[in-house]
Write an enzyme that holds these catalytic residues in place. Structure first.
Site, PDB file in Angstrom:
ATOM      1  CE1 TYR A  81     -43.107  20.257  62.948  1.00  0.00           C
ATOM      2  CE2 TYR A  81     -43.880  20.003  64.603  1.00  0.00           C
ATOM      3  CZ  TYR A  81     -43.113  20.712  63.949  1.00  0.00           C
ATOM      4  OH  TYR A  81     -42.372  21.473  64.595  1.00  0.00           O
ATOM      5  CB  CYS A  82     -42.620  16.023  58.743  1.00  0.00           C
ATOM      6  SG  CYS A  82     -43.131  14.810  57.588  1.00  0.00           S
TER       7      CYS A  82
END
Length: 122
Positions: A81-82
């Site tokens: 995830y970012c």
């Protein structure tokens, strides 16, 4: 954040080759006690301000360099995830090119997680 058209085109092309899930599935799995590896690929300064519970940090700038040391088995299932789900798609595609077959990008990323009111670690 307004992303540039060429960046969005790059992400959309990568998205065609990458499996995705969302923050709600991640939260359900955490609540159910499912064992999985969650990797934060944001900048180190973003990580320091808060991250998803149980996540490990491997920023986008170093992930390709360090992935084999941290996770040598290319069959390891990795959830990336970012901030919103764009950079993680690009990282997932890159890791696939390196032979990792079970990399999944988390759509919505940290922003979606926070908007859902889920807990954050500092």
């Amino acid at each position: 954040m307004q992303h540039s058209p060429r960046f969005l085109a790059l992400v959309n092309e990568a998205r065609r080759h990458v499996e995705e899930t969302d923050v709600h599935a991640i939260r359900r799995w955490q609540e159910a006690g499912r064992d999985f590896i969650l990797v934060d690929v944001r900048e180190e300064s973003e990580w320091a301000r808060g991250h998803l519970p149980g996540a490990v940090y491997l920023g986008r700038g170093i992930v390709e360099r360090d992935i084999e040391t941290r996770f040598p088995d290319p069959d390891t299932e990795l959830y990336l995830y970012c901030g919103g789900g764009f950079r993680s798609v690009l990282v997932a595609e890159s890791l696939q090119k390196m032979g990792y077959g079970k990399v999944i990008s988390v759509d919505g990323g940290f922003r979606g997680w926070c908007e859902a009111g889920y807990p954050v670690e500092a």
